[in-house]
Design an enzyme around this catalytic site. Structure first.
Site, PDB file in Angstrom:
ATOM      1  N   SER A  47      -1.359  -3.672  10.277  1.00 31.88           N
ATOM      2  CA  SER A  47      -1.151  -4.306   8.961  1.00 31.88           C
ATOM      3  C   SER A  47       0.125  -5.215   9.652  1.00 31.88           C
ATOM      4  O   SER A  47       0.882  -4.861  10.170  1.00 31.88           O
ATOM      5  CB  SER A  47      -0.845  -3.306   7.997  1.00 31.88           C
ATOM      6  N   TYR A  85      -1.653  -3.375  -7.294  1.00 31.82           N
ATOM      7  CA  TYR A  85      -1.566  -3.732  -5.823  1.00 31.82           C
ATOM      8  C   TYR A  85      -2.486  -4.106  -4.718  1.00 31.82           C
ATOM      9  O   TYR A  85      -2.932  -3.330  -4.587  1.00 31.82           O
ATOM     10  CB  TYR A  85       0.183  -3.870  -5.071  1.00 31.82           C
ATOM     11  N   CYS A 134       0.743  -7.707  11.829  1.00 32.39           N
ATOM     12  CA  CYS A 134       0.834  -7.584  12.969  1.00 32.39           C
ATOM     13  C   CYS A 134      -0.298  -8.649  13.875  1.00 32.39           C
ATOM     14  O   CYS A 134      -0.117  -8.801  14.463  1.00 32.39           O
ATOM     15  CB  CYS A 134       1.027  -6.669  13.842  1.00 32.39           C
ATOM     16  N   LYS A 191      -9.942  -2.302   1.774  1.00 34.70           N
ATOM     17  CA  LYS A 191      -9.385  -1.276   2.018  1.00 34.70           C
ATOM     18  C   LYS A 191     -10.083   0.133   1.902  1.00 34.70           C
ATOM     19  O   LYS A 191     -10.643   1.112   2.687  1.00 34.70           O
ATOM     20  CB  LYS A 191      -7.783  -0.759   2.403  1.00 34.70           C
ATOM     21  N   HIS A 213     -10.562  -2.906  11.276  1.00 33.56           N
ATOM     22  CA  HIS A 213      -9.102  -3.605  10.599  1.00 33.56           C
ATOM     23  C   HIS A 213      -9.186  -4.556  11.148  1.00 33.56           C
ATOM     24  O   HIS A 213      -8.265  -4.724  12.456  1.00 33.56           O
ATOM     25  CB  HIS A 213      -8.185  -2.889  10.566  1.00 33.56           C
ATOM     26  N   ARG A 243       0.937  -1.313   0.041  1.00 34.13           N
ATOM     27  CA  ARG A 243      -0.262   0.330  -0.256  1.00 34.13           C
ATOM     28  C   ARG A 243       0.967   1.399   0.094  1.00 34.13           C
ATOM     29  O   ARG A 243       1.621   1.258   0.598  1.00 34.13           O
ATOM     30  CB  ARG A 243      -0.843  -0.098   1.566  1.00 34.13           C
ATOM     31  N   ASP A 297      -9.067  -9.360   9.126  1.00 31.11           N
ATOM     32  CA  ASP A 297      -8.633  -8.422   8.085  1.00 31.11           C
ATOM     33  C   ASP A 297      -9.872  -7.764   8.376  1.00 31.11           C
ATOM     34  O   ASP A 297      -8.930  -6.154   8.980  1.00 31.11           O
ATOM     35  CB  ASP A 297      -8.700  -8.436   6.801  1.00 31.11           C
ATOM     36  N   ARG A 346       1.752 -12.150  -0.709  1.00 25.75           N
ATOM     37  CA  ARG A 346       1.162 -12.402   0.186  1.00 25.75           C
ATOM     38  C   ARG A 346      -0.011 -13.563  -1.245  1.00 25.75           C
ATOM     39  O   ARG A 346       0.426 -14.063  -2.144  1.00 25.75           O
ATOM     40  CB  ARG A 346      -0.087 -11.459   0.044  1.00 25.75           C
TER      41      ARG A 346
HETATM   42  P1  GTP Z   1      -2.004  -7.377   7.490  1.00 26.63           P
HETATM   43  O1  GTP Z   1      -2.542  -8.677   6.215  1.00 26.63           O
HETATM   44  O2  GTP Z   1      -1.454  -7.091   6.216  1.00 26.63           O
HETATM   45  O3  GTP Z   1      -3.209  -7.241   7.515  1.00 26.63           O
HETATM   46  O4  GTP Z   1      -1.571  -8.518   8.572  1.00 26.63           O
HETATM   47  P2  GTP Z   1      -1.709  -9.438   9.563  1.00 26.63           P
HETATM   48  O5  GTP Z   1      -2.505  -8.284  11.031  1.00 26.63           O
HETATM   49  O6  GTP Z   1      -2.998 -10.370   9.312  1.00 26.63           O
HETATM   50  O7  GTP Z   1      -0.680 -10.497   9.610  1.00 26.63           O
HETATM   51  P3  GTP Z   1      -0.086 -12.352   9.861  1.00 26.63           P
HETATM   52  O8  GTP Z   1      -0.868 -12.455  11.048  1.00 26.63           O
HETATM   53  O9  GTP Z   1       0.072 -12.114   8.481  1.00 26.63           O
HETATM   54  O10 GTP Z   1       1.389 -11.928  10.666  1.00 26.63           O
HETATM   55  C1  GTP Z   1       2.159 -10.991   9.880  1.00 26.63           C
HETATM   56  C2  GTP Z   1       3.486 -11.553  10.356  1.00 26.63           C
HETATM   57  O11 GTP Z   1       3.312 -11.429  11.922  1.00 26.63           O
HETATM   58  C3  GTP Z   1       3.806 -13.028   9.693  1.00 26.63           C
HETATM   59  O12 GTP Z   1       5.066 -12.729   9.704  1.00 26.63           O
HETATM   60  C4  GTP Z   1       3.599 -13.840  11.066  1.00 26.63           C
HETATM   61  O13 GTP Z   1       4.428 -14.285  11.226  1.00 26.63           O
HETATM   62  C5  GTP Z   1       4.018 -12.619  11.970  1.00 26.63           C
HETATM   63  N1  GTP Z   1       3.199 -13.444  13.886  1.00 26.63           N
HETATM   64  C6  GTP Z   1       1.866 -13.214  13.288  1.00 26.63           C
HETATM   65  N2  GTP Z   1       0.978 -14.012  15.132  1.00 26.63           N
HETATM   66  C7  GTP Z   1       2.784 -13.531  15.331  1.00 26.63           C
HETATM   67  C8  GTP Z   1       2.937 -14.097  16.474  1.00 26.63           C
HETATM   68  O14 GTP Z   1       1.851 -14.508  17.524  1.00 26.63           O
HETATM   69  N3  GTP Z   1       4.161 -14.340  17.265  1.00 26.63           N
HETATM   70  C9  GTP Z   1       4.984 -13.117  16.656  1.00 26.63           C
HETATM   71  N4  GTP Z   1       6.211 -13.229  16.784  1.00 26.63           N
HETATM   72  N5  GTP Z   1       5.012 -12.835  15.277  1.00 26.63           N
HETATM   73  C10 GTP Z   1       3.522 -13.551  15.254  1.00 26.63           C
HETATM   74  C1  SPV Z   2      -2.945  -4.421   5.455  1.00 24.18           C
HETATM   75  O1  SPV Z   2      -2.202  -3.955   4.587  1.00 24.18           O
HETATM   76  O2  SPV Z   2      -3.329  -4.329   6.007  1.00 24.18           O
HETATM   77  C2  SPV Z   2      -3.941  -5.890   4.640  1.00 24.18           C
HETATM   78  C3  SPV Z   2      -3.214  -5.604   2.796  1.00 24.18           C
HETATM   79  O3  SPV Z   2      -4.304  -6.701   4.683  1.00 24.18           O
HETATM   80  S1  SPV Z   2      -3.738  -4.342   1.745  1.00 24.18           S
HETATM   81  O4  SPV Z   2      -4.458  -5.655   1.196  1.00 24.18           O
HETATM   82  O5  SPV Z   2      -3.079  -4.420   0.712  1.00 24.18           O
HETATM   83  O6  SPV Z   2      -4.048  -3.523   2.812  1.00 24.18           O
HETATM   84 MN    MN Z   3      -4.930  -5.700   6.734  1.00 16.82          MN
END
Ligand code: GTP
Ligand code: SPV
Ligand code: MN
Length: 592
Positions: free
Chosen positions: A260, A209, A262, A218, A238, A81, A287, A376
């Site tokens: 994001s 993207y 996290c 979003k 979110h 983004r 999400d 992704r």
């Molecule tokens: P968006 O799709 O961008 O909104 O992200 P999201 O909040 O769904 O994040 P996602 O679950 O994909 O995690 C992002 C990164 O954080 C990945 O590389 C995971 O491996 C890492 N991660 C997720 N949960 C944990 C956790 O409990 N501990 C640690 N250390 N890392 C984590």
């Molecule tokens: C984020 O960045 O929080 C996502 C991926 O979930 S995107 O759809 O590119 O915003």
């Molecule tokens: Mn997101």
């Protein structure tokens, strides 16, 4: 809304007159060679896939081990983004607020229409009707995305209820969100993501993207929807939505806002550790959550999406077996590496060797990671082994707890609970987190990200906090509010908390607090579990680490509260006085 007679190949689709008129207007501007109305059928998707294989938009991955999986390599300047190019255009600049880049709507339209003028010459213009939320839910909202990117069409088909049923619903309703998108030249200097919430309109140019281009996500479901939600008395957030079922069969639904990259997808698909037998997790969404006051005075959530656009790196058998298995078939990968025998590869995968990097070049570790850190997967939610069928319930699910969380190596404890709703809103508004690869720019810098909505709130944060605060007048049965941090580190930079499946131990305490059956210590920042309040059965963690995870450093929190106060006041005159009162209350407790 009346309907117009059909015009050609998609003759079986009934085209609502308002939609047809807008499509004609856009075609006059963008001058496409062809117009294709998407019905969402398998045949249509197969034809699009063939087309993308022939143009190189997609690369087929190894059929034997990754059946029906494809790789898309986006332009290397177009991998995340772009917050600095994302605008909210409102008549009064104050309504967009200091949290958004702003342009006067006529200027925004002029700029964008200049880009769109003739931009689809020689290309096919796809008309993508979509529904955000279950097709039969009163909480769902529809939109039309017009795009010249078949990759966007293929992703929207997975991420939303796309096609015929959505168009039929639009025909029955009076309004839909208009999203106009073109990849343009993929030139970062001719790239903008522009929102006109007063007109329910989005214009996005120059990026193919994710969040820049899949306009249902979003742009619609957060920026436009948050604006509508403020006017109509609900919330567009979110947040993941997860169901947690105890061995006794008691189910609680949690809605969690983490910025994001996290941990939302991972928490939503959590695999209970062996030490906690009998627990089950149901994913409702990973999400976005739309939250509505329900008939019984509780807060109800629906997931407006139908698929996951999830972070690939870090996904493996140990961190998240469900995600690992889910993306082994019928998945679109974006910007991962490939192995010699054409399997997808990413950092954190424990087998295979990358030979080609995400840009399509021979892999050389000197040139950075093999997969892009924001690579992704796009996958249907139905492929998730712990898919919660309540995700299709038109009325949504009742939320027991709202959980805010950030990625903070210091300060924020593993978990704490707000004293009440007003304090909970302050905790959300005060969130901060280290930036990630999900947006272009620096990674690892702590910034304020209220409710994980910094990049996504379509209006002034001051008004947004006031709207959040108003829910204790709207809802007799409010959820409890918590804050978590899985990302605390020790002096050596190692994570103090094992995370992933073990996070269930924290969810358990949260649920038990909601049910008034778990202990806690009162601190100036809220209620924290004492070590004996968390179930640590079978967990290999030192008492010292636990103590650190559950401590409140008063001195550091005083500094933090001071910064939070400055931040809240920077939204004056829209900062609600009540949130400043909540802030003053915590500051006073810290000075005791
Ligand atoms: P968006 O799709 O961008 O909104 O992200 P999201 O909040 O769904 O994040 P996602 O679950 O994909 O995690 C992002 C990164 O954080 C990945 O590389 C995971 O491996 C890492 N991660 C997720 N949960 C944990 C956790 O409990 N501990 C640690 N250390 N890392 C984590
Ligand atoms: C984020 O960045 O929080 C996502 C991926 O979930 S995107 O759809 O590119 O915003
Ligand atoms: Mn997101």
């Amino acid at each position: 809304m009346a309907t117009s007679p059909q015009n050609h190949p998609d003759a079986l689709l009934v085209k609502p007159a308002k939609v047809a008129a807008w499509v004609e207007e856009v075609a006059r501007l963008t001058q496409p060679a062809r117009v294709h109305w998407c019905d969402g059928s398998d045949a249509e998707n197969d034809a699009l896939t063939q087309l993308m294989l022939s143009t190189g938009d997609l690369v087929k991955l190894k059929e034997e081990s990754f059946p029906n999986c494809y790789l898309h390599r986006s332009n290397p300047t177009d991998v995340a983004r772009v917050e600095h190019l994302t605008f909210v255009c409102t008549h009064n600049a104050e309504d967009a607020g200091p949290n958004n880049y702003w342009m006067d709507p006529p200027d925004g339209h002029r700029l964008m229409d200049g880009f769109f003028d003739g931009c689809m010459r020689g290309r096919t213009m796809y008309v993508v009707p979509y529904c955000m939320g279950p097709i039969d839910s009163p909480y769902s909202r529809c939109g039309i995305e017009i795009t010249d990117s078949p990759y966007v069409v293929a992703n929207m088909r997975v991420m939303t209820r796309m096609g015929r049923a959505a168009l039929e619903r639009i025909g029955r309703e009076d309004s839909f969100v208009k999203g106009l998108h073109s990849i343009g030249e993929l030139d970062p200097d001719r790239r903008y993501i522009m929102h006109f919430p007063e007109e329910l309109t989005i214009k996005s140019y120059g990026s193919g993207y994710g969040g820049n281009a899949l306009l249902g996500k979003k742009c619609h479901a957060l920026r436009i929807a948050s604006w509508q939600a403020r006017d109509e008395g609900w919330l567009a957030e979110h947040m993941l939505i997860v169901g947690v079922e105890s061995p006794q069969g008691e189910v609680h639904y949690l809605a969690c806002a983490f910025p994001s990259a996290c941990g939302k997808t991972n928490l939503a698909m959590l695999i209970p550790p062996e030490a906690l037998p009998g627990w089950k997790i149901w994913t409702l969404g990973d999400d976005i959550a739309w939250l509505h006051p329900g008939p019984d005075g509780r807060l109800y959530a629906i997931n407006p999406e139908a698929g996951y656009f999830g972070v690939v790196p870090g996904t493996n058998q140990k961190t998240n077996r469900h995600a690992h298995d889910m993306i082994r078939h019928d998945t679109i990968f974006t910007n991962v590496a490939v192995t010699a025998d054409n399997e997808p590869w990413w950092e954190g995968l424990e087998s295979g060797t990358p030979t080609i990097d995400w840009k399509g070049n021979p892999y050389d570790p000197a040139h950075g990671p093999a997969a892009h850190p924001n690579s992704r997967f796009t996958v249907s939610a139905k492929q998730n082994p712990c898919y919660g069928t309540m995700a299709d319930a038109p009325g949504g699910v009742p939320i027991s707890a709202i959980v805010f969380g950030g990625r903070r190596r210091e300060l924020a404890p593993l978990v704490f609970q707000a004293r009440d709703w007003g304090h909970g809103v302050l905790i959300g508004a005060a969130m901060a987190s280290e930036t990630t690869a999900a947006a272009t720019g620096n990674v690892g810098v702590v910034r304020r990200d209220p409710m994980a909505m910094k990049p996504f709130c379509g209006y002034n944060f001051g008004d947004y906090w006031a709207h959040w605060l108003s829910f204790d007048r709207r809802l007799p049965k409010l959820p409890q509010v918590f804050h978590v941090n899985w990302f605390r580190r020790n002096a050596e930079g190692k994570f103090l908390w094992p995370g992933y499946g073990e996070n269930l131990r924290v969810l358990r305490w949260i649920i038990d607090r909601c049910e008034n059956r778990a202990g806690a210590a009162e601190t100036p920042i809220g209620y924290l579990p004492r070590p004996q309040d968390l179930d640590m059965t079978g967990l290999d963690i030192s008492p010292k680490a636990v103590e650190e995870l559950l401590s409140v450093n008063t001195e550091a929190w005083r500094t933090e509260m001071h910064e939070i106060g400055e931040y809240l006041r920077s939204f004056a005159p829209r900062t609600p006085p009540r949130i400043l009162d909540e802030h003053a209350d915590v500051a006073r407790r810290l000075d005791w």
